[in-house]
Write a protein that holds these residues in place. Sequence first.
Motif, PDB file in Angstrom:
ATOM      1  N   GLY A 258       0.838  -1.228  -0.166  1.00  0.00           N
ATOM      2  CA  GLY A 258       0.121   0.030  -0.132  1.00  0.00           C
ATOM      3  C   GLY A 258       0.619   1.437   0.101  1.00  0.00           C
ATOM      4  N   SER A 259       1.379   1.818   1.178  1.00  0.00           N
ATOM      5  CA  SER A 259       1.734   3.111   1.274  1.00  0.00           C
ATOM      6  C   SER A 259       2.894   3.326   2.158  1.00  0.00           C
ATOM      7  N   GLY A 260       2.886   2.506   3.560  1.00  0.00           N
ATOM      8  CA  GLY A 260       3.880   3.012   4.079  1.00  0.00           C
ATOM      9  C   GLY A 260       3.534   4.293   5.235  1.00  0.00           C
ATOM     10  N   ILE A 261       2.275   4.813   4.887  1.00  0.00           N
ATOM     11  CA  ILE A 261       1.922   6.000   5.753  1.00  0.00           C
ATOM     12  C   ILE A 261       0.697   5.395   6.475  1.00  0.00           C
ATOM     13  N   ILE A 297      -3.078  15.674   8.481  1.00  0.00           N
ATOM     14  CA  ILE A 297      -3.661  16.801   9.083  1.00  0.00           C
ATOM     15  C   ILE A 297      -2.520  17.979   9.259  1.00  0.00           C
ATOM     16  N   ALA A 298      -1.670  17.709   9.972  1.00  0.00           N
ATOM     17  CA  ALA A 298      -0.574  18.611  10.422  1.00  0.00           C
ATOM     18  C   ALA A 298       0.523  18.799   9.648  1.00  0.00           C
ATOM     19  N   ASP A 299       0.717  17.768   8.429  1.00  0.00           N
ATOM     20  CA  ASP A 299       2.057  17.582   7.906  1.00  0.00           C
ATOM     21  C   ASP A 299       1.971  16.854   6.681  1.00  0.00           C
ATOM     22  N   ALA A 300       2.996  16.491   5.925  1.00  0.00           N
ATOM     23  CA  ALA A 300       2.843  15.704   4.484  1.00  0.00           C
ATOM     24  C   ALA A 300       4.267  14.924   4.753  1.00  0.00           C
ATOM     25  N   SER A 301       4.094  13.583   4.317  1.00  0.00           N
ATOM     26  CA  SER A 301       5.051  12.582   4.429  1.00  0.00           C
ATOM     27  C   SER A 301       5.326  11.820   3.095  1.00  0.00           C
ATOM     28  N   CYS A 302       6.392  11.279   3.165  1.00  0.00           N
ATOM     29  CA  CYS A 302       6.833  10.124   2.315  1.00  0.00           C
ATOM     30  C   CYS A 302       7.388   9.094   2.567  1.00  0.00           C
ATOM     31  N   ALA A 303       7.201   7.891   2.143  1.00  0.00           N
ATOM     32  CA  ALA A 303       7.765   6.721   2.407  1.00  0.00           C
ATOM     33  C   ALA A 303       8.431   5.919   1.198  1.00  0.00           C
ATOM     34  N   VAL A 304       9.376   5.249   1.056  1.00  0.00           N
ATOM     35  CA  VAL A 304      10.357   4.902  -0.087  1.00  0.00           C
ATOM     36  C   VAL A 304      10.006   3.271  -0.048  1.00  0.00           C
ATOM     37  N   TYR A 312       6.869  -0.674   1.857  1.00  0.00           N
ATOM     38  CA  TYR A 312       7.314   0.441   2.072  1.00  0.00           C
ATOM     39  C   TYR A 312       8.115   0.694   3.383  1.00  0.00           C
ATOM     40  N   GLY A 313       9.129   1.491   3.556  1.00  0.00           N
ATOM     41  CA  GLY A 313       9.700   1.863   4.621  1.00  0.00           C
ATOM     42  C   GLY A 313       8.908   2.840   5.714  1.00  0.00           C
ATOM     43  N   PRO A 314       9.417   3.401   6.806  1.00  0.00           N
ATOM     44  CA  PRO A 314       8.676   4.439   7.595  1.00  0.00           C
ATOM     45  C   PRO A 314       8.417   5.543   6.828  1.00  0.00           C
ATOM     46  N   ALA A 315       7.149   6.232   6.940  1.00  0.00           N
ATOM     47  CA  ALA A 315       7.031   7.522   6.443  1.00  0.00           C
ATOM     48  C   ALA A 315       7.782   8.619   7.008  1.00  0.00           C
ATOM     49  N   VAL A 316       8.496   9.462   6.423  1.00  0.00           N
ATOM     50  CA  VAL A 316       9.183  11.024   6.599  1.00  0.00           C
ATOM     51  C   VAL A 316       8.654  12.061   6.546  1.00  0.00           C
ATOM     52  N   PRO A 317       8.307  12.967   7.320  1.00  0.00           N
ATOM     53  CA  PRO A 317       7.795  14.001   7.100  1.00  0.00           C
ATOM     54  C   PRO A 317       8.517  14.911   5.995  1.00  0.00           C
ATOM     55  N   MET A 318       7.675  15.522   5.176  1.00  0.00           N
ATOM     56  CA  MET A 318       8.446  16.532   4.232  1.00  0.00           C
ATOM     57  C   MET A 318       8.473  17.823   4.937  1.00  0.00           C
ATOM     58  N   TYR A 319       7.424  18.182   5.292  1.00  0.00           N
ATOM     59  CA  TYR A 319       7.331  19.618   6.050  1.00  0.00           C
ATOM     60  C   TYR A 319       5.832  19.494   6.945  1.00  0.00           C
ATOM     61  N   SER A 320       5.913  20.558   7.670  1.00  0.00           N
ATOM     62  CA  SER A 320       4.694  20.813   8.484  1.00  0.00           C
ATOM     63  C   SER A 320       3.692  22.065   8.055  1.00  0.00           C
ATOM     64  N   GLY A 359      14.815  10.221   0.446  1.00  0.00           N
ATOM     65  CA  GLY A 359      13.658  10.483   1.145  1.00  0.00           C
ATOM     66  C   GLY A 359      14.007  10.213   2.816  1.00  0.00           C
ATOM     67  N   LEU A 360      15.408  10.513   3.197  1.00  0.00           N
ATOM     68  CA  LEU A 360      15.443  10.404   4.479  1.00  0.00           C
ATOM     69  C   LEU A 360      15.265  11.990   5.137  1.00  0.00           C
ATOM     70  N   THR A 361      15.737  12.924   4.513  1.00  0.00           N
ATOM     71  CA  THR A 361      15.445  14.419   4.789  1.00  0.00           C
ATOM     72  C   THR A 361      14.824  14.956   3.681  1.00  0.00           C
ATOM     73  N   TRP A 362      14.314  16.206   3.961  1.00  0.00           N
ATOM     74  CA  TRP A 362      13.725  17.052   3.026  1.00  0.00           C
ATOM     75  C   TRP A 362      13.879  18.470   3.228  1.00  0.00           C
ATOM     76  N   SER A 363      14.005  19.384   2.280  1.00  0.00           N
ATOM     77  CA  SER A 363      14.234  20.841   2.407  1.00  0.00           C
ATOM     78  C   SER A 363      13.044  21.352   1.683  1.00  0.00           C
ATOM     79  N   VAL A 364      12.427  22.438   2.016  1.00  0.00           N
ATOM     80  CA  VAL A 364      11.566  23.289   1.237  1.00  0.00           C
ATOM     81  C   VAL A 364      12.326  24.440   0.661  1.00  0.00           C
ATOM     82  N   ARG A 365      12.175  24.530  -0.785  1.00  0.00           N
ATOM     83  CA  ARG A 365      12.915  25.499  -1.651  1.00  0.00           C
ATOM     84  C   ARG A 365      11.852  26.358  -2.477  1.00  0.00           C
ATOM     85  N   LYS A 366      11.847  27.461  -2.048  1.00  0.00           N
ATOM     86  CA  LYS A 366      10.854  28.538  -2.617  1.00  0.00           C
ATOM     87  C   LYS A 366      11.176  29.187  -4.010  1.00  0.00           C
TER      88      LYS A 366
END
Length: 572
Positions: A258-261, A297-304, A312-320, A359-366
């Motif tokens: 399914g998803s890992g999330i 609800i409070a964040d968004a995540s990705c799992a690989v 899938y492995g555990p979900a990792v938050p991309m941002y809150s 997908g271990l760490t994430w950065s938000v780039r505007k």
Amino acid sequence: MSADAATPPSGTVSDTAPTITWSAGPFAVPNVSGTTGTVSCGSPQLCDDYTLKVSVPVGYDAGHSLRIDVRWPDTAADFDLYVLDAAGHDVAAAASTSDPESVLLPAVAASYTVRVVPYAPLGDSFTGTASLVANPVDPPPSTAVPPTYANSSAPNSLTHAHDAGEPSIGVDRATGAAMFQAYTSTLKVTYDSAGAATWQDRSASAANGCPQGSTTSLDPILFTDPATHRTFESQLAGKTALTCYTDDDGETWTPTGGSGINSGVDHQSIGGGPFAPGGPGPVTSYPKAVYYCSQDIADASCAVSRDGGLTYGPAVPMYSLLDCGGLHGHVKVAPDGTVYVPNKGCGGNQAVAVSEDNGLTWSVRKNPSSTPGDSDPSVGIGAGGTVYMGYQNSDGTARIAVSHDKGRTWLYDQNVGAALGIKNIVFPAVTAGDDNRAAFAFLGTTTGGNYQDADNFKGVWHLYVATTYDGGQSWVTVDATPTDPVQKGSICTGGTTCGKDRNLLDFNDITVDGRGRVLAAYADGCTGACAGGGAQNYDALASIARQTSGNTLYGAYDAMVTGKRKKPTGGQ
């Protein structure tokens, strides 16, 4: 009942005094009346009204816009922004989770009511700013020969042919088949030598190996890996995802984990590509990474997934929500393994969440030139890693920018609909081929104003595709449905608060086949008598616009598509 007054209650911007500010608050009681479709102002659900006058000479709007921003200190709070004309009609709105909320309007002499609604105030106050700002200067349009498109639609014999909102599309480059997903149906589309399309139902089911397919759906999504030819289809079902994959264009399907999330509640996305170097790679013979991303609800995540999408492995938050609004666009993976997930509202701009370590760490780039929109942005990635981000700006226009450094800086940001007079767009979708070639599809209309005003907006919408052959420095834009509107009137992007004008739901999709032809998937909302000039009928017919002439996104196949020379050997 009248709304509360701001402090000060009114003000004027002009060509000689271009900026003014006001404030109001604190607010303690949330006003969520907008979730029913119409904002209501009165005790205890207060609004705040500010009277804004714009005093500028005739023609000033040719080079300027009116920008209105509303900001608040606590990023966990949420205020919504509406602009009403002198007759009390909504002409613009920004009702996302962005801080600030921003709108852009033509800089013409007028009087407005700027209404701020404390959707989730948390005891906070806000500050409003109205400014007359110079419009960015767009480069000249491309001088390339415009490509052309032919459209085909699913036959009525297919069960969900007319329930195709939020389509996604991929191409199996081994067979040339296009795989089209909407609702619970997966459709296989093949083209003969003359370009005629044949549509077949290849939905996952118990009969072909995946009993969890074709059962229920809140958000369908499909992804076809162009290198491995594996197609994934997934249905969001409450707190999980029901996912299957096929290696034979839907003849047989394999169920997956399914998803890992644990709880992705909306806007799920599946993508894949190479693993980034330096980290753990695949654990099976399947060579590529598969990513599942969704917002909670409070964040968004990705799992690989490292086993071809089975688990899938555990979900990792991309941002809150402190960084970006929860909803996001579709995940894309670059040739070097960098992962991108675009977002329409990150602190006053649109942005990409980027992972360079699988997908271990994430950065938000505007993208600092952008302002938040109502439709999710989209990215396409060229063969050399160039990133193209297409988006709906807060003034409704179609803009796209280019990055050569993984979203850290952006170049050539421009309005690709200006030459055709396009005033409003929805559903940006971007794909790329060679590093200097990309295509940007969207639904657009030449009618300005609040396109979500179901009572007053009278625009006619078509599918447009803009293409670059010089790395995004210039674009040529064409109407891919010139004789058949996709919608008439309003298109609502406000989710479950919408009425019947949400027939197209939230997004379209675009891809490229092995020979560089662009294929854009969309739901046709104006069919039958509507297409011939009759009333809007709010259909959602599964449709594809496929490139039939002009240079493609793979330069090696340009002449093959236009038929000027013998077809090269190899490839699809």
